[in-house]
Design an enzyme around this catalytic site. Sequence first.
Site, PDB file in Angstrom:
ATOM      1  N   SER A 179       3.739   5.476  -6.332  1.00 43.34           N
ATOM      2  CA  SER A 179       3.287   6.680  -5.667  1.00 43.34           C
ATOM      3  C   SER A 179       4.341   7.777  -5.853  1.00 43.34           C
ATOM      4  O   SER A 179       4.803   7.996  -6.962  1.00 43.34           O
ATOM      5  CB  SER A 179       2.986   6.397  -4.196  1.00 43.34           C
ATOM      6  OG  SER A 179       2.167   7.388  -3.629  1.00 43.34           O
ATOM      7  N   ASP A 466      -8.237   4.478  -7.601  1.00 40.83           N
ATOM      8  CA  ASP A 466      -7.044   5.011  -6.946  1.00 40.83           C
ATOM      9  C   ASP A 466      -7.157   6.533  -6.960  1.00 40.83           C
ATOM     10  O   ASP A 466      -7.064   7.155  -8.018  1.00 40.83           O
ATOM     11  CB  ASP A 466      -5.783   4.571  -7.685  1.00 40.83           C
ATOM     12  CG  ASP A 466      -4.527   5.235  -7.133  1.00 40.83           C
ATOM     13  OD1 ASP A 466      -4.595   5.825  -6.027  1.00 40.83           O
ATOM     14  OD2 ASP A 466      -3.482   5.160  -7.797  1.00 40.83           O
ATOM     15  N   HIS A 491      -4.521   1.781  -5.468  1.00 40.16           N
ATOM     16  CA  HIS A 491      -3.229   2.471  -5.442  1.00 40.16           C
ATOM     17  C   HIS A 491      -2.049   1.499  -5.385  1.00 40.16           C
ATOM     18  O   HIS A 491      -1.917   0.727  -4.434  1.00 40.16           O
ATOM     19  CB  HIS A 491      -3.194   3.403  -4.229  1.00 40.16           C
ATOM     20  CG  HIS A 491      -2.043   4.362  -4.222  1.00 40.16           C
ATOM     21  ND1 HIS A 491      -1.849   5.298  -5.202  1.00 40.16           N
ATOM     22  CD2 HIS A 491      -1.030   4.537  -3.334  1.00 40.16           C
ATOM     23  CE1 HIS A 491      -0.772   6.012  -4.920  1.00 40.16           C
ATOM     24  NE2 HIS A 491      -0.259   5.574  -3.802  1.00 40.16           N
TER      25      HIS A 491
END
Length: 540
Positions: A179, A466, A491
């Site tokens: 991320s 995602d 994700h």
Amino acid sequence: MVPTTAFLLGPLLLASLWGVSTARSLLSLLGDHVREVQARLVQKLEEPSPVKEGWLWQPLDPFNSSDQRFFLQRYWVNTRHWTSPDGPVFLHIGGEGSLGQNSVLKGHPATLAPHWGALVVSLEHRFYGHSIPPGGLDIAQLRFLSSRHALADVASACVHLSAIYNISASSPWIAFGGSYAGSLAAWARLKFPHLIWAAVASSAPVQAQLDFSGYNQVVSRSLADPAVGGSPKCLMAVAQAFSDLDFGLSEGKETQALLQSEVRACGPLEAPEDQDELLEQLEGLVGAAVQYDQQVGAVLDVRSLCHLLLVNQSRGPLSGLQDAIQLVLKALDLPCLPSSKAAALAELKDTRPQAVGLGYRQWFYQTCTEFGYYITCEDLSCPFSRRKTLSAQLQLCAQVFGLSLASVAKAVTRTNTYYGGRSPGATRVFFVNGKGWIGESRDPPSQLSFLVSVSPFLFLFPGDIDPWHVLSVLQALEPSESAMLLRGTSHCSDMAPPQPSDPPSLHLGRQKILQQLKIWLQEAEVAQALAGRPKPSDDQ
């Protein structure tokens, strides 16, 4: 006559990185829950290991040599697999939350370390967890919080940890992150190629973006995707439900009170700002099902949410939503759904440090001063409430930090100029993203005609479940700047502890990461050999 809530919700509703428009949104809380469950799983699987906590003195302002202020930054080290000072170092870069010892016991660094006898290190991000400088989180201090400051910390840590642990100057450092931290890993390689040999960037949103409407476009595609348990009926139900909720909240106090009880809102829903807060929480409930689909620790995934909501249609749509809300509240140990905008605003203004979990105020500051990432719902393809506008969210930057819309927009542009957006230009970076598939449908179901007419490409091309992939690198830019899409994964799912239930694409993806790492480390060995070869003399 005011219709009943069951009628209002119609045939019905479907239940970071983070949602950023409010503090402690369900999206971020459910993300915390996923990580906590996975951390406990790692603790059960791991035997006692030589994991050590350490601290580094870091300059508060690394770009001003005359500023002599410092703070302590926490790091973790796992020496279990380290076989030689010349071996590689796998660096887990921290993001917008605290780091514990599991940061060197799980994920790619710890999983891959045994193959190469690597030292595993993790570095907590400045201003998060226990690495908060003296002075707390007031606005004067937060000006020293940015991705650029964090990268300077990474460079400093490489130098100081090499000295502390007697790491060879020829040891290759490989950066890992997911991320926002995945972006940092890629940028560390970009900005400090002499220190970071290569990087694996999982679900990394390297493109800063003010209006992130693409997030909900991906959510919409995923809710309609049979491959992950969605369906066109499911997506249609969500769109209808939020439309009906909007209508019900605009009615009188009697309907608002009934809605408060049925969706278990914490407070009255008479004020428009509190209605917005409730709708945001419900949107986060849906977004989390997509963002963390099928991951260990996910309270609900797309399949289970669709089942809850569609199976109860005969009893009215609200019954399915109530079941979904109850499961989420129980998992998060919450008595009710937060619905006070004033409470959310107060939390963002709170300057007291928080040692665990996500740093809400800090991360919101970074969105206002670097990234944007504001998830909006203003285009017709979005199934949620149209109240979630960009201007409404940007007002929070002004309310909390006194930042204007123009300054936030300039900050986003500046970030992309500095790092290159989706074309960062770094070598030896592997971008990994989850990927789903939306089957072809040239003749879509009649009940979706309005959605397809608005967004004709929604059902025609491959889609990623995602939502953050929209801002990442999806295709190889150069031979040494590669990318991989993992079908049917969400994700940062490649960083989660491996499970027998993982889809084949995830197993294959992890193998490809291992293979890429092998290539990089072989290149490092060649570079080391060439560096150590004597130079020919002039008379040779």
